[in-house]
Design an enzyme around this catalytic site. Sequence first.
Site, short mmCIF file in Angstrom:
data_model
loop_
_atom_site.label_atom_id
_atom_site.label_comp_id
_atom_site.label_asym_id
_atom_site.label_seq_id
_atom_site.Cartn_x
_atom_site.Cartn_y
_atom_site.Cartn_z
N ASP A 56 0.82 -1.25 -0.04
CA ASP A 56 0.04 0.02 -0.04
C ASP A 56 0.93 1.09 0.11
O ASP A 56 1.53 1.53 0.91
CB ASP A 56 -0.87 0.04 1.40
CG ASP A 56 -1.94 0.98 1.44
OD1 ASP A 56 -2.32 1.33 0.21
OD2 ASP A 56 -2.18 1.73 2.38
N THR A 89 -3.22 5.60 -4.10
CA THR A 89 -2.19 6.48 -3.73
C THR A 89 -0.73 6.21 -4.70
O THR A 89 -0.07 7.32 -4.75
CB THR A 89 -2.04 5.92 -2.20
OG1 THR A 89 -1.74 4.76 -2.07
CG2 THR A 89 -3.03 6.45 -1.31
N THR A 90 -0.51 5.05 -4.79
CA THR A 90 0.65 4.93 -5.63
C THR A 90 0.55 5.58 -6.85
O THR A 90 1.50 6.26 -7.49
CB THR A 90 0.93 3.29 -5.63
OG1 THR A 90 0.96 2.72 -4.34
CG2 THR A 90 2.16 3.19 -6.38
N ASP A 381 -9.16 -0.05 1.48
CA ASP A 381 -9.02 0.70 0.11
C ASP A 381 -10.32 0.14 -0.52
O ASP A 381 -10.89 1.01 -1.19
CB ASP A 381 -7.91 0.04 -0.68
CG ASP A 381 -6.53 0.69 0.10
OD1 ASP A 381 -6.59 1.54 0.80
OD2 ASP A 381 -5.36 0.53 -0.83
#
Length: 550
Positions: A56, A89-90, A381
């Site tokens: 994550d 997010t990545t 998520d």
Amino acid sequence: MIILGEDSQRTSGQDAQSMNITAGKAVAEAVRTTLGPKGMDKMLVDSGGQVVVTNDGVTILKEMDIDHPAANMIVEVSETQEDEVGDGTTTAVIIAGELLDQAEDLLESDVHATTIAQGYRQAAEKAKEVLEDNAIEVTEDDRESLQKIAATAMTGKGAESAKDLLAELVVDAVLAVKDEGGIDTDNVSIEKVVGGTIDNSELVEGVIVDKERVDENMPYAVEDANIAILDDALEVRETEIDAEVNVTDPDQLQQFLDQEEKQLKEMVDQLVEVGADAVFVGDGIDDMAQHYLAKEGILAVRRAKSSDLKRLARATGGRVVSSLDDIEADDLGFAGSVGQKDVGGDERIFVEDVEDAKSVTLILRGGTEHVVDELERAIEDSLGVVRTTLEDGKVLPGGGAPETELSLQLREFADSVGGREQLAVEAFAEALDIIPRTLAENAGLDPIDSLVDLRSRHDGGEFAAGLDAYTGEVIDMEKEGVVEPLRVKTQAIESATEAAVMILRIDDVIAAGDLSGGQTGGDDDEGGAPGGMGGGMGGMGGMGGMGGAM
């Protein structure tokens, strides 16, 4: 004239820009290999030997020891993405890093930073338009699509073996807590249990309280239970002011003790009178009160967390009462079953069989603590993307399809942009290619071949054409069921652009004194250093503390 102190550090002009860009790129590079279904995991180890193994992006960046102020601005991108959407997010961080990389080439070609910033903003606006025009509508009744969205969010996070089951549980949980006021995923409580396999995970329509009965003589389970929820103590009330009681003979002492016991008996009688079969108390329960409760066959739990009390009230339809004196029969909640059960060696109280439960609990199981922790991150998520989809009702295909389409359309759009901003729009389009390229690299495929295939299909009008990381083929992601909320992409592009623009506009980094409230100083047009850039100047020379965690 010497203005700054002898030990002060100051980096100006191109050196400052170059240093900040390098820091931002290094952060993006740290998480790049985690992207996609075949992304790798990171092991983060702190000084005490505590280990976190995760895929994550936001967890990796939060746990890393980052000193550099510009690098921390990129970390904020991932935190914003997590708060707003819960996933992507990545992607957001990688795009921010690539925008900085493309900008570096333009700066070296003497394109001014404010020109690049202007071009990037125009490109980001156009990108959002394109995405919204191509978004696919999804309704609350389309459970199959919602499950696909949930499954896409947890792919690559160690939950693949049971993602169909977990996706179903996530959709059930989000739909259960949905009400007129919207969807608050805090009403989906997650209980982690080490032991068993991921397949043993289940959804309890009700609340699990991590406590035991206060007295062994109380019933283990109560059927058709009326539940009292007290944010109070079942103890002898103390005086508001310090008081002293002088006892002159043993009879007086006995009277005093009898009076205390009578008070406690009255409290329990009050609960019996309103018809309570189970009571959850936010504070302590006196030993004598426990005795009387057990005698009346009432199951009681003490020192329940405030959040548990709120969830209980929401699930059972009861009300949290702050004083026992005010309790009435209408304040009680109802559950078909309240009982103590053993879960993975720990005793917990289950409140279930609740009609129309507006608060539910997911029990996640796994072989080790690290597996369960990563499973929890994947589920969080997943809950976020299902909530976002229900709120917006729009999704996009995954597998690098939106980024490839944006890259092509922004190149066309660049021709209509006048001046040097055109170069920045083209650089933005080039930067978006980093997502399909990274997906290909992480899957062990040739990134150039994959990009060529993707562009060819998109040129032919196939918006949903994306890269299958398992086979290496370009397929229709919408048909395959690889979809994610529109907001994941729009928020990622927005946050990444804002962070990149802010970093590019800094041309002076000064070691500041104590900054009041970390406010940013300087006028926009002055191009001065933000006042809030002090803090972690220890990492200015390179990446400072980042080395430890990479």
